[in-house]
Design an enzyme around this catalytic site. Sequence first.
Site, PDB file in Angstrom:
ATOM      1  N   CYS A 326      39.994  45.309  39.347  1.00 48.76           N
ATOM      2  CA  CYS A 326      39.771  45.695  41.019  1.00 48.76           C
ATOM      3  C   CYS A 326      38.907  44.424  41.330  1.00 48.76           C
ATOM      4  O   CYS A 326      39.110  43.966  42.453  1.00 48.76           O
ATOM      5  CB  CYS A 326      39.421  47.152  40.901  1.00 48.76           C
ATOM      6  N   HIS A 874      34.053  49.326  43.436  1.00 49.36           N
ATOM      7  CA  HIS A 874      34.873  49.635  43.005  1.00 49.36           C
ATOM      8  C   HIS A 874      35.158  48.184  44.468  1.00 49.36           C
ATOM      9  O   HIS A 874      34.424  48.304  45.902  1.00 49.36           O
ATOM     10  CB  HIS A 874      35.625  50.136  43.835  1.00 49.36           C
TER      11      HIS A 874
END
Length: 925
Positions: A326, A874
Amino acid sequence: MAEVSMGSSGSSSTDLSPEEERVFIKEIAIAAESNSKEGDTFYLIAQRWWHEWIEYVNQDQPCNTNDGSSLSEHCDSAGSTTLKKPSMIDNSDLIYDSALEDPSSAGEIIDTLQEGRDYVLLPQEVWNQLHSWYGGGPTLARRVISSGLSQTELAVEVYPLRLQLLLMPKNDQSAIRISKKETIRELHRRACEIFDLNSDHVRIWDYYGHQKYSLMNDLDKTLDDANLQMDQDILVEVLDMNGAASNAHIQPLHENGLVDEDSTSLLIDPSKSSLTVAGGFSSNRNAFRSGGVEGSQSFDSTYTTGVTTRGSTAGLTGLLNLGNTCFMNSAIQCLVHTPEFASYFQDDYHQEINWQNPLGMVGELALAFGDLLRKLWAPGRTPIAPRPFKAKLARFAPQFSGYNQHDSQELLAFLLDGLHEDLNRVKHKPYINSRDADGRPDEEVADEFWANHIARNDSIIVDVCQGQYKSTLVCPICNKVSVTFDPFMYLSLPLQFNTTRAITVTVFSCDKTALPSTITVNISKQGRCRDLMQALTNACSLKQSEELKLAEIRNNLVHRLFEDPLIPLSSIKDDDHLAAYKLSKSSENTVLLKLVLRRRDQKAGERENPVQLKPYGTPLLSLASRENALTKGKIQCIVENLLLPFRREESIVSEKGKSDSSIPERRSARLNNSEEDDKNGGSRKAKKSSTSEVIASKLSLQLDENNKTVKLPDNEAEAIKLPPSAAVTIYLDWTAELAGMYDITCLEGLPEVLKYGPATKKARSEPLSLYACLEAFLREEPLVPDEMWFCPQCNERRQASKKLDLWRLPEVLVIHLKRFSYSRSMKHKLETFVNFPIHDLDLTKYVANKNLSQPQLYELYALTNHYGGMGSGHYTAYIKLLEENRWYNFDDSHISHINEDDVKSGAAYVLFYRRKSDDAGGNTK
């Protein structure tokens, strides 16, 4: 509610009115929302049919402008005409044409669908009721799964994993849809079922990159936990009777990820399995959001669960997460959606590739990035697996190999530098020896430095992203000034995270001729009161015979005394007011006198009510001895001495025509009289001057006894009985007469512990501004010892002061917020909310080049976000599609629309600003 029966056409034979249908569905929807849970089933329904039904049931509703634009659109026709009841539900627009002919592919929806535009998700109860009234189909069921980093949020899995099963040694291939929440055991069973194999002789592999990446033998592990992604290859390996595997070659799939025409395609029927027929999903707070139902009289045609699917228009294509990638996906999306790069890499950029640059990647990084960009901008594409790009990245930057989490800003820095070197138009870099400024005009030196830079570095990256700042170094010994102009690719701004904090204190001196002064000291944030006291002792040159009394002043009273040296400094807030009093050292036989000023307070409209006396200004402190009787005369003398520094000079001159030259002697005499009284127990009367007598007559003093005020005795020599407490409060009523004699303006308001300048209290409660971060970055400060500057005049390394100024700003300004800090023993992330402008970031006043003709204004168009802690967080990206003027959340393969108001958050990490087009003339390049 009337019974509902279905006719042959599938429409309801009841006579329910549109309003009855609306209310009935609304009640069902609200109940479904409150009870939604993992495992529930939702159904896709075509947006076109849903909109038609919304128009129908809302036709009798008045226009409600508070319900949003979609409702207002319906209101245009509401009540004006009688709308026809919709025909049967038609979901044919949502599936491939082949699905209508091939029952085995039922439920295979088109990959490019977008929620809110193509379909709406309905809870099972709502779908069942609508289907019972209208019939039609096909039925497209989807399941609710847990999602998010904590796996506590619910989302509808619209698209399941599509995996390519490759059978060894038979070279058979098959595509399968399966939920990522299913286990490896279930995938193993389905693979054996598809190829009609004995499960005891089959094992499956993660066949990433057409290599045996890992054996999938943890049967209870979910496919999500195994990091399987869309269109990933799974090797189904058949063992012989001896348990050995065949080495037969598996034919690869086509480049587009599709199987050969003669291969089998299997879709698991959701009606026969707990698997969902869905793929990409995006976390959202509720599995179902009622849209127009909640807080509205009518339904909304944009009824949605907030679960997003895939990008369909150009620029709305996601990137698959290959396993902790990510960080890479978010950075790539921001670069890809930079208009200048999108245009450049979709054009013929190959002619600019520098194949011989030893600092580059032989053009391979530029080619891989350009190929990926073109795929992401191609319309109608499903999410892309950036495996070829990641392979190139790992080859040239091994630090980003593997599947660990990395810093997206570090990757971004590598990409910008690597792309620049691959696309550098300068094939042979000349050697240039830059000259120091040596007093020449800044404009001349800056242009010279920039020309030298361009002579060696000329690429699309330099054209778009590089700026120039002025760096000024000053030697602390010989004052030699060195000015250089250096290029920058991005600005890394501190979030003002320091291990120390500045504390401002007002110090009152025991020297009766000195006015209070303000001192600011820097103390460790983890320090205690004793550390602050020590810093103040050093700063105000405290004598051996003196001590400090530190107090917090609140509402014009001493709120608390900091007598415990172990009180943590965290208990002192930035908007507190602190005062430190220099007093003679106290003992057990001394009492602390707190002089509190009061003045009359009469509110407007209350003339008939008696006036009230309220605390005013800042209390003053002094010490008195308990050994000798404390008399009214002594207290008056102490008060006079406390007020002496504030005495107006003109009032002294007016007293019997005496000149200003007598002021020091007069103050000294009063101080000596007070000290002699303490020593002799008041047995010897002080010889007061006529001035003292005048002042004493004007002092209205009262003593605080158990929160009650008591007047001092008329007899000045009468001893006053002191309470047993260590401190005594004395009130002095401030009159207009005293105000004419003393100027106590400096007592009316103490500075705060941390003064924020001219900002109001409201502004101080707001988050840290981006401008404050920029000012901290540009602030002059000494170099750290490891980066000392070699002074050519001293011919030695010096800890010079360094000052940065912006000089030349790029078309695209990348700003990195330094949220991460590292040390040998600690990694730390700052969660500070930075208030950054979305529109009109004005950097004009920060640019040292004053020859600019236009304001330096920028517009935010993209940013990366980081959620969670160090190493386990994230990354996502918020990106504005400029042609649509809409913001989207790019969360790996999942893309959803967001409101501009939601763009700002404490997760913002790297900001991408673009120069406003109408200010292009201000560019100094």
